[in-house]
Design a protein around this motif. Structure first.
Motif, PDB file in Angstrom:
ATOM      1  N   SER A 133       0.794  -1.059   0.127  1.00 52.21           N
ATOM      2  CA  SER A 133      -0.046  -0.002   0.037  1.00 52.21           C
ATOM      3  C   SER A 133       0.976   1.343   0.229  1.00 52.21           C
ATOM      4  O   SER A 133       1.737   1.387   0.789  1.00 52.21           O
ATOM      5  N   ILE A 134       0.604   2.129  -0.755  1.00 48.28           N
ATOM      6  CA  ILE A 134       1.276   3.306  -1.083  1.00 48.28           C
ATOM      7  C   ILE A 134       1.233   4.378   0.460  1.00 48.28           C
ATOM      8  O   ILE A 134       2.269   4.493   0.810  1.00 48.28           O
ATOM      9  N   PRO A 135       0.054   4.502   0.836  1.00 45.80           N
ATOM     10  CA  PRO A 135       0.140   5.243   2.082  1.00 45.80           C
ATOM     11  C   PRO A 135       0.867   4.671   3.276  1.00 45.80           C
ATOM     12  O   PRO A 135       1.397   5.103   4.065  1.00 45.80           O
ATOM     13  N   TRP A 136       0.836   3.205   3.118  1.00 51.62           N
ATOM     14  CA  TRP A 136       1.645   2.624   4.429  1.00 51.62           C
ATOM     15  C   TRP A 136       3.154   2.973   4.331  1.00 51.62           C
ATOM     16  O   TRP A 136       3.699   2.937   5.065  1.00 51.62           O
ATOM     17  N   LEU A 137       3.554   2.727   2.762  1.00 46.18           N
ATOM     18  CA  LEU A 137       5.149   3.040   2.442  1.00 46.18           C
ATOM     19  C   LEU A 137       5.198   4.343   3.271  1.00 46.18           C
ATOM     20  O   LEU A 137       6.573   4.740   3.597  1.00 46.18           O
ATOM     21  N   LYS A 138       4.405   5.314   3.036  1.00 44.16           N
ATOM     22  CA  LYS A 138       4.525   6.735   3.532  1.00 44.16           C
ATOM     23  C   LYS A 138       4.836   6.848   4.948  1.00 44.16           C
ATOM     24  O   LYS A 138       5.112   7.784   5.591  1.00 44.16           O
ATOM     25  N   ARG A 139       4.576   5.780   5.831  1.00 37.82           N
ATOM     26  CA  ARG A 139       4.927   5.683   7.170  1.00 37.82           C
ATOM     27  C   ARG A 139       6.363   5.619   7.269  1.00 37.82           C
ATOM     28  O   ARG A 139       6.997   6.390   8.303  1.00 37.82           O
ATOM     29  N   GLY A 157      10.729  -3.094   4.247  1.00 42.52           N
ATOM     30  CA  GLY A 157      11.688  -3.472   3.337  1.00 42.52           C
ATOM     31  C   GLY A 157      11.544  -2.970   1.893  1.00 42.52           C
ATOM     32  O   GLY A 157      12.583  -2.398   1.314  1.00 42.52           O
ATOM     33  N   ILE A 158      10.313  -2.604   1.384  1.00 37.98           N
ATOM     34  CA  ILE A 158      10.108  -1.961  -0.057  1.00 37.98           C
ATOM     35  C   ILE A 158      10.485  -0.449   0.450  1.00 37.98           C
ATOM     36  O   ILE A 158      11.320   0.093  -0.510  1.00 37.98           O
ATOM     37  N   ALA A 159      10.286  -0.162   1.605  1.00 40.19           N
ATOM     38  CA  ALA A 159      10.439   1.433   1.801  1.00 40.19           C
ATOM     39  C   ALA A 159      12.058   1.743   1.672  1.00 40.19           C
ATOM     40  O   ALA A 159      12.416   2.629   1.239  1.00 40.19           O
ATOM     41  N   ARG A 160      12.698   0.756   2.298  1.00 40.85           N
ATOM     42  CA  ARG A 160      14.160   0.937   2.345  1.00 40.85           C
ATOM     43  C   ARG A 160      14.731   0.909   0.818  1.00 40.85           C
ATOM     44  O   ARG A 160      15.497   1.564   0.452  1.00 40.85           O
ATOM     45  N   GLU A 161      14.212   0.031  -0.014  1.00 43.44           N
ATOM     46  CA  GLU A 161      14.957  -0.007  -1.286  1.00 43.44           C
ATOM     47  C   GLU A 161      14.375   1.534  -2.223  1.00 43.44           C
ATOM     48  O   GLU A 161      15.255   2.056  -2.901  1.00 43.44           O
ATOM     49  N   ILE A 162      13.398   1.870  -1.767  1.00 44.60           N
ATOM     50  CA  ILE A 162      12.846   3.292  -2.337  1.00 44.60           C
ATOM     51  C   ILE A 162      13.732   4.316  -1.804  1.00 44.60           C
ATOM     52  O   ILE A 162      14.025   5.273  -2.695  1.00 44.60           O
ATOM     53  N   ALA A 163      13.823   4.195  -0.522  1.00 40.08           N
ATOM     54  CA  ALA A 163      14.559   5.329   0.069  1.00 40.08           C
ATOM     55  C   ALA A 163      16.135   5.177  -0.533  1.00 40.08           C
ATOM     56  O   ALA A 163      16.557   6.303  -0.899  1.00 40.08           O
ATOM     57  N   ALA A 164      16.598   4.208  -0.753  1.00 43.60           N
ATOM     58  CA  ALA A 164      17.957   4.269  -1.228  1.00 43.60           C
ATOM     59  C   ALA A 164      18.196   4.746  -2.802  1.00 43.60           C
ATOM     60  O   ALA A 164      18.914   5.503  -3.140  1.00 43.60           O
ATOM     61  N   LYS A 165      16.912   4.374  -3.690  1.00 36.39           N
ATOM     62  CA  LYS A 165      16.949   4.897  -4.647  1.00 36.39           C
ATOM     63  C   LYS A 165      16.763   6.361  -4.969  1.00 36.39           C
ATOM     64  O   LYS A 165      17.383   7.046  -5.833  1.00 36.39           O
ATOM     65  N   ILE A 204       8.799   6.612   4.280  1.00 35.51           N
ATOM     66  CA  ILE A 204       9.463   7.652   3.602  1.00 35.51           C
ATOM     67  C   ILE A 204       8.422   8.537   3.053  1.00 35.51           C
ATOM     68  O   ILE A 204       7.208   8.359   2.902  1.00 35.51           O
ATOM     69  N   ASN A 205       8.782   9.977   2.865  1.00 29.80           N
ATOM     70  CA  ASN A 205       7.972  11.003   2.108  1.00 29.80           C
ATOM     71  C   ASN A 205       8.538  10.776   0.765  1.00 29.80           C
ATOM     72  O   ASN A 205       9.702  10.864   0.321  1.00 29.80           O
ATOM     73  N   PHE A 206       7.494  10.747  -0.153  1.00 33.32           N
ATOM     74  CA  PHE A 206       7.652  10.952  -1.630  1.00 33.32           C
ATOM     75  C   PHE A 206       6.318  11.344  -2.118  1.00 33.32           C
ATOM     76  O   PHE A 206       5.127  10.952  -1.523  1.00 33.32           O
ATOM     77  N   ASP A 207       6.495  11.734  -3.281  1.00 37.27           N
ATOM     78  CA  ASP A 207       5.432  12.236  -3.967  1.00 37.27           C
ATOM     79  C   ASP A 207       4.833  11.423  -5.427  1.00 37.27           C
ATOM     80  O   ASP A 207       3.909  11.794  -6.022  1.00 37.27           O
ATOM     81  N   HIS A 208       5.723  10.319  -5.526  1.00 33.50           N
ATOM     82  CA  HIS A 208       5.489   9.714  -6.663  1.00 33.50           C
ATOM     83  C   HIS A 208       4.079   8.951  -6.758  1.00 33.50           C
ATOM     84  O   HIS A 208       3.518   8.454  -5.807  1.00 33.50           O
ATOM     85  N   SER A 209       3.625   8.802  -7.903  1.00 34.61           N
ATOM     86  CA  SER A 209       2.139   7.881  -7.889  1.00 34.61           C
ATOM     87  C   SER A 209       2.554   6.495  -7.817  1.00 34.61           C
ATOM     88  O   SER A 209       3.878   6.196  -8.280  1.00 34.61           O
ATOM     89  N   ALA A 210       1.349   5.777  -7.957  1.00 33.84           N
ATOM     90  CA  ALA A 210       1.639   4.330  -7.658  1.00 33.84           C
ATOM     91  C   ALA A 210       2.146   3.863  -8.875  1.00 33.84           C
ATOM     92  O   ALA A 210       3.215   3.075  -9.057  1.00 33.84           O
ATOM     93  N   ASN A 259      17.316   8.409  -2.484  1.00 31.82           N
ATOM     94  CA  ASN A 259      18.150   9.082  -1.713  1.00 31.82           C
ATOM     95  C   ASN A 259      17.438   9.805  -0.609  1.00 31.82           C
ATOM     96  O   ASN A 259      17.871  11.027  -0.284  1.00 31.82           O
ATOM     97  N   LYS A 260      16.560   9.107   0.234  1.00 26.83           N
ATOM     98  CA  LYS A 260      15.920   9.714   1.258  1.00 26.83           C
ATOM     99  C   LYS A 260      15.968   9.028   2.593  1.00 26.83           C
ATOM    100  O   LYS A 260      16.668   7.975   2.537  1.00 26.83           O
ATOM    101  N   LYS A 261      15.670   9.637   3.709  1.00 27.87           N
ATOM    102  CA  LYS A 261      15.940   9.065   5.014  1.00 27.87           C
ATOM    103  C   LYS A 261      14.668   8.087   5.258  1.00 27.87           C
ATOM    104  O   LYS A 261      13.471   8.427   4.999  1.00 27.87           O
ATOM    105  N   LEU A 262      15.227   6.867   5.904  1.00 30.91           N
ATOM    106  CA  LEU A 262      13.844   6.001   6.221  1.00 30.91           C
ATOM    107  C   LEU A 262      13.467   6.330   7.816  1.00 30.91           C
ATOM    108  O   LEU A 262      14.253   6.642   8.894  1.00 30.91           O
ATOM    109  N   LYS A 263      12.187   6.626   8.013  1.00 24.26           N
ATOM    110  CA  LYS A 263      11.534   6.737   9.190  1.00 24.26           C
ATOM    111  C   LYS A 263      11.453   5.573  10.134  1.00 24.26           C
ATOM    112  O   LYS A 263      11.042   4.495   9.436  1.00 24.26           O
ATOM    113  N   ASN A 264      11.343   5.670  11.444  1.00 23.09           N
ATOM    114  CA  ASN A 264      11.021   4.823  12.239  1.00 23.09           C
ATOM    115  C   ASN A 264       9.533   4.805  12.943  1.00 23.09           C
ATOM    116  O   ASN A 264       9.668   5.484  14.014  1.00 23.09           O
TER     117      ASN A 264
END
Lengths: 890, 326
Positions: free
Chosen positions: A4-10, A172-180, A12-18, A182-187
């Protein structure tokens, strides 16, 4: 896995569409599809049902007036729950719903409908389709639905490959997106320890074979079971997970949030406040949460309360110890189970769960602890209760992070180009891999010195740069034939992946057994000072995070670097022509044969290798059966191509094609015993003809596709394509009445032709008006013979003299014998004898009148009439005597 | 009799010589060759000859008849009045001879095309057994027992340790076991998967796989090789992409998609990757020294894209009406 995209936003912050996210993830190795991307849906808005009345012509339909914020529309709706005053999702005419479902004007039972009120399923949110989706009544009419539903339900579906256990969660998925990105991962969740209000302890005993190397348990008392809060319901719903109650939901949430499976037992249903992990008794029955009863085996790992089995380790919980509406005290399990144990267990029961999927691929052993405290904290927040035991953490695992050395030289050798060092470091640290750059410092050392000093060998384990050195020694021994290829391979394998012990052991073995063969000149050269900037010697010592159990060697890291660098950013290299070598293809000659047959009108077939055993047995060869066939029609391997060809004939015949000329090349299998070596796997080639070779037409009569067609083809194939002389020798055959072997001049069988007998066709449940003929060609002999037999001969310039002879012969005499006999009279001058006409009639009774055409030619001069005449005279007298033939009056 | 025959012959030839028009010629035909012509007259006389004379004159008359006919036809042609212009001429609008129509199976055609592309850049072709042991089909390829990667390929078993190969990669292991690097081969053949039969899957299909092992072949070279292949196979303007994926026997691994303009989407055509060092070690190659790449594709998939075939089962049904289209 639905993400879920909103779940990923827990995280990282991003504006990309699905859709954009799916593209990014796909190119990172996570093949993704959009499930719902509301930003891509147009003409769908919040609407208000102003009125909903019965449809004039249908009981189950309603006629509604829907306001879209600007105007009102007349809409026919079939949902039972539609009612005036509801805020609903309204798809206007022109909207396109997920699945390319276009909304247009429609007439439903005589009433025009302008748009549609949507259900959750129609929007791709869930499988819910019993009624329409009803929205919050405070929403404003005409609001674009993307603004309302997008932040709640935008989702993608990811096909996660078996190696990527670390990606089986939103974190796990958020970590990959954050790396790509270049964003910080939240806890978002707190995993800090919680201090218990009791000093009691849960006794945990692990199994002795390492099936469960880590088990964390603790008790929470005074919980209140009830529905989950809205935020939790929303997240679960966004990935299609049903809500059970707050306790179960917390456990499920944790699995989807960080990928760690946990289990919550009802403490009061356990015999004791204790956990014992052990192996099941063979035949033990286990009632699971899914209402099924499973019979366990002795290699199933189970969780017991020291008396009863309460869960199948890492797969599913027990029914009797599950939480229910009346639960107040719980025991929380957060463990790490051995991947192979879980996989074997779940495979054996054919029981796959979200938990087993994660454990069999390798969960994060460190996450067990985080998950435990996150659950305790969430539970306190949502269901109340207090941690009422000391947390037991039985851990037999070495949690020290793994270190892998990545050499820049090897990286660029495998990539085929140089990646800047800082780029490599960025990629690795983006993946939470800590990397320390270091140059290679080599120390001069004598081989004998190393082998005599065990301490040095131990230090070699740490200094991975010694590994190539050890490998050189292994290679040396292999080259001088002191060890076998297999040994060398296993030694090298141990050097690459081995522990300290194996390296010492290896060195000792080498020393003991081969010391005189080891060269004294094997001295490691000093490279002098460390030089970090030299690409050739630059290395990174990488510390692997606990969630990346999949990274165990250098090539795993090379993959990570290239994957994140982007395969599309790698320039293709076209330098391959330098390695041209002789191109072999043993099948090349056979393609000539296929071209030949297809050019004269044959269709090539591909039949199934898997056939029905009960039909195969008619072909008289013992077949190889499949243990786990998908159907009875495909339970064994073919022993002959005839079977498939006959089935093809049958199929086409029944579909109106009587004229069938077909062939097939493929493997046939013969079962000569139990072992793999006893299975004969042979390449075969067969043809089948039935009906007309050439259909009747305005120009000429039909030409039958029969035995003689195949015989002619055989002559064409062997005499003409291969230039080898053949003979046809009659033989008997299990299902052919007329059957000939094709024999070459060396007397080996190169093929066969025959007519399948009617009785056999009956057995196959088929019957035909004309003959079904088959021809086999030995592909091995064909390949051997092809290409070597063509020798150009001089053309004879002297004329050919033709003569006809007409004999009356006994009906039963085979003409091939007569021709041979004629030819033998003068092989030098008589080039060819062919029967050109056979006449039979009542007057001739059991005789036949045959006209032979004889062609004479002398390679050195023009033939004289009298020369020919004397041969003819000789032939006439021979044939008359030998076959009791009469020359017919001219 | 002899005299009469000679007279007829002489006068016929002189009459024929003086013919200038079609009408003249027709007169000659009626006079000599017609139903009541001189030739018929001679044959009537022949009937009344004695049995003794018959054989002799029979032959002479036959020779005369054929001489007259052929001379007449020659004249007819020389006047430009050949058969084509006469009433019984052929109808050239008739269909040509119905020659038999044979075809090479579409899967074979596609295989041949793929083979020839790779042969043109120096690949040899290798073949191997369809029934093989678990070691060659899985373990040597870095797929241990009880590894989740086994789920990627549903397998038919002959016995617990013997399988119908699930890919042609077993040939790669056999090759490497019997040969030292460098290697530059493709392997092709039939493979089996225990999947439900439907329009998109069958219990078997065909593969072409490639293997390149030496001391230098890199990911970039793999890209170049496969780009060359895709352009030869699908046209030089083909758009393609490499995206990361996972196969146990290669690392890094990739899947290759080509852009389908008609369907407006990417279509996967093959999988590839750098050969996993564990695989090299398993066959006794030194993975520090040697490296290389491997790739594999399903022939059916490519044939379906190429010919727009929607049901995979058509390939094995051998319906003449299907086969005749290729």
């Amino acid at each position: 896995m639905k993400i879920s995209i909103p779940w990923l936003k827990r995280f990282i912050n991003f504006d990309h569409s699905a859709s954009e996210l799916a593209e990014i993830l796909t190119m990172l190795g996570f093949e993704s599809e959009v499930v719902t991307d509301f930003s891509s849906l147009k003409n769908i808005v919040v609407g208000e049902v102003e009125s909903a009345e019965k449809h004039p012509n249908a009981d189950k339909l309603k006629f509604c007036i829907v306001n879209d914020g600007e105007i009102s529309h007349e809409v026919v709706c079939g949902a039972p729950n539609v009612a005036a005053g509801q805020k609903i999702v309204f798809a206007k005419v022109g909207a396109v719903l997920p699945g390319d479902f276009k909304i247009g004007k429609a007439k439903i039972r005589g009433v025009e409908s302008n748009g549609m009120i949507c259900s959750e399923r129609e929007l791709g949110i869930s499988e819910e389709h019993d009624g329409i989706m009803v929205l919050d009544s405070s929403l404003k009419n005409g609001t674009n639905i993307a603004d309302i539903l997008g932040p709640m339900y935008d989702a993608i579906d990811i096909d996660i490959t078996p190696d990527k256990a670390f990606a089986l969660s939103h974190r796990g998925i958020a970590r990959e997106i954050a790396a790509k990105l270049n964003k910080k991962l939240k806890n978002p969740l707190n995993s800090k320890r919680v201090i218990p209000d009791s000093s009691k302890k849960v006794k945990v005993v692990l199994d002795k074979k390492g099936g469960c190397p880590r088990y964390i348990a603790g008790v929470v008392k005074g919980v209140k079971v009830g529905p989950s809060p809205q935020w939790l319901l929303d997240y679960l719903k966004s990935v299609g997970q049903k809500s059970i109650n707050n306790l179960v939901d917390i456990s499920n949430f944790m699995l989807l949030e960080i990928g760690q499976p946990t289990h919550i037992f009802d403490l009061d249903k356990l015999s004791k406040q204790a956990i014992e992990v052990k192996w099941a008794k063979k035949g033990e029955k286990f009632d699971a949460l899914d209402e099924e009863t499973y019979t366990l085996d002795s290699d199933h790992l189970v969780i017991t309360d020291s008396v009863n089995t309460v869960a199948l380790a890492g797969i599913i919980g027990g029914k009797d110890s599950a939480v229910s509406d009346t639960t107040t005290n719980v025991l929380i399990e957060s463990a790490y189970f051995d991947p192979i144990v879980v996989r074997k267990g779940s495979k054996k029961l054919n029981l796959l769960s979200e938990a087993s999927r994660r454990f069999e691929r390798g969960a994060d052993p460190a996450a067990a602890n985080d998950a435990f405290y996150m659950i305790v904290r969430l539970m306190q927040e949502i269901a109340g209760g207090e941690l009422s035991s000391i947390v037991t953490d039985e851990c037999a695992l070495d949690l020290t992070p793994r270190k892998i050395v990545l050499s820049n030289k090897k990286l660029s050798q495998h990539a085929g180009f140089d990646i800047p060092a800082n780029k490599v470091q960025n990629i690795l640290s983006g993946l939470h891999i800590d990397c320390k750059s270091r140059g290679e410092g080599l120390i001069s050392m004598d081989i004998a010195d190393i082998l005599s000093d065990t301490n040095k060998l131990q230090s070699m384990r740490i200094r991975t740069e010694f590994r190539p050195f050890m490998r050189n020694i292994v290679d040396h021994l292999y080259k001088i034939d002191k060890i076998t290829r297999k040994d060398a391979s296993s030694y090298r394998h141990r050097i690459r992946f081995g522990s300290k012990e194996t390296l010492v052991e290896l060195a000792n073995t080498l020393k003991k057994e081969h010391s005189q063969d080891l060269p004294s000149e094997f001295v490691v050269k000093t490279t002098g000072k460390k030089n970090i900037n030299n690409r050739d010697t630059q290395k990174w010592v990488c510390t692997i995070p606990s969630f990346r159990g999949d990274l165990v060697n250098e090539s795993d890291l090379i993959e990570e670097v290239l994957r994140c660098y982007g395969y599309d950013n790698i320039d293709a290299s076209y330098s391959f022509s330098s390695q041209m070598q002789y191109v072999e293809d043993e099948e090349r000659p056979i393609s000539k044969l296929k071209q030949y047959l297809s050019s004269v009108g044959f269709q090539q077939c591909y039949n199934n290798s898997l056939q029905d055993k009960s039909q195969i047995k008619h072909f008289g060869v013992k077949s190889v059966s499949v243990m786990n066939p998908s159907s009875d029609k495909m339970n064994a391997l073919r022993t002959s191509l005839h079977q498939g060809l006959l089935n093809t004939l049958d199929f086409n015949y029944k579909n109106g094609s009587q004229n069938v000329l077909i062939y097939e090349q493929g493997t046939i299998f013969k079962n000569n015993g139990k072992k793999l070596e006893d299975i004969e796997q042979k390449n075969a080639f067969s043809c089948l003809v039935h009906g007309d070779f050439s259909a009747p037409n305005v120009h000429f009569d039909p030409i039958e596709g029969n035995f003689f067609l195949l015989k002619g083809l055989a002559e064409g194939i062997f005499n003409n394509l291969l230039k080898i002389k053949i003979k046809f020798v009659r033989e008997s055959h299990p299902y052919c009445d007329t059957f000939y072997h094709i024999i070459d001049s060396k007397k080996s069988i190169v093929g066969s032709i025959g007519i399948i007998n009617k009785g056999f066709l009956d057995k196959m449940d088929t019957s035909y008006k004309t003959d079904v003929c088959i021809m086999d060609i030995d592909t091995y002999r064909f390949k051997e013979c092809s290409g070597y037999n063509i020798k150009a001969e001089d053309i004879i310039l002297y004329p050919m003299v033709n003569r006809d002879l007409n004999f009356i012969l006994d009906h039963d005499i085979e003409l091939a014998q007569v021709c041979t006999a004629m030819k033998n009279v003068n092989q030098a001058l008589l080039k060819e004898v062919v029967p050109v006409d056979i006449f039979e009639s009542k007057e001739l009774k059991n005789k036949k009148s045959v006209l032979f055409k004889l062609s004479f030619q002398d390679p050195k001069k023009t033939l004289e009439d009298n020369q020919v005449n004397s041969i003819i005279t000789e032939i006439i007298s021979l044939i008359s005597k030998k076959f009791d033939a009469k020359l017919r009056d001219q | 009799m002899d005299k009469t025959i000679n007279e007829v012959k002489t006068s016929f030839h002189s009459d024929l010589k003086s013919c200038k028009t079609a009408d003249d010629l027709e007169q000659v035909r009626i006079k000599y060759l017609g139903r009541k012509g001189k030739l018929t007259e001679l044959f009537n006389q022949f009937a009344s000859l004695s049995n003794k004379e018959k054989p002799k004159y029979g032959k002479t008359l036959n020779i005369l008849k054929s001489d007259l006919n052929s001379s007449y036809n020659d004249k007819l042609n020389s006047l430009g009045l050949g058969k084509s212009e006469t009433k019984d001429s052929k109808d050239f609008s008739l269909p040509g001879y119905a020659l038999p129509k044979g075809n090479i199976h579409p899967l074979e055609q596609v295989t041949d095309e793929i083979k020839s592309i790779f042969k043109s850049i120096g690949f040899s072709v290798a073949y191997g057994p369809e029934i093989d042991d678990d070691y060659h089909n899985f373990e040597a390829l870095n797929v241990p027992k009880h590894h989740p990667a086994r789920d990627m390929q549903d397998t038919f078993f002959v016995d617990p340790n013997t399988v119908l190969r699930t890919h042609t990669s077993n040939v790669q292991i056999h090759l490497m076991e019997n040969q030292d690097p460098p290697l530059r081969h493709i392997c092709c053949g039939r493979v089996f998967r225990n999947e439900a039969v439907s329009y998109k899957s069958f219990c078997l299909f065909h593969q072409v796989e490639g293997l390149v092992i030496n001391e230098t072949s890199s990911f970039a070279e793999m890209k170049g090789t496969l780009e060359y292949f895709a352009k030869e196979m699908f046209g030089k303007d083909i758009k393609m992409r490499f995206r990361p994926s996972y196969f146990p026997f290669t690392e890094p691994s990739a899947e290759v998609d080509i852009w389908n303009e008609k369907l407006n989407q990417w279509m996967e055509i093959l999988g590839c990757g750098m050969v996993n060092p564990n695989v090299l070690e398993n066959v006794g190659y030194d993975s520090e020294k040697y490296q290389g790449f491997a790739f594999g594709m399903g022939i059916e998939r490519i044939a379906m894209i190429k010919y727009g075939i929607r049901d995979i089962r058509l390939f094995y049904q051998n319906d003449k009406r299907f086969l005749e289209q290729f």
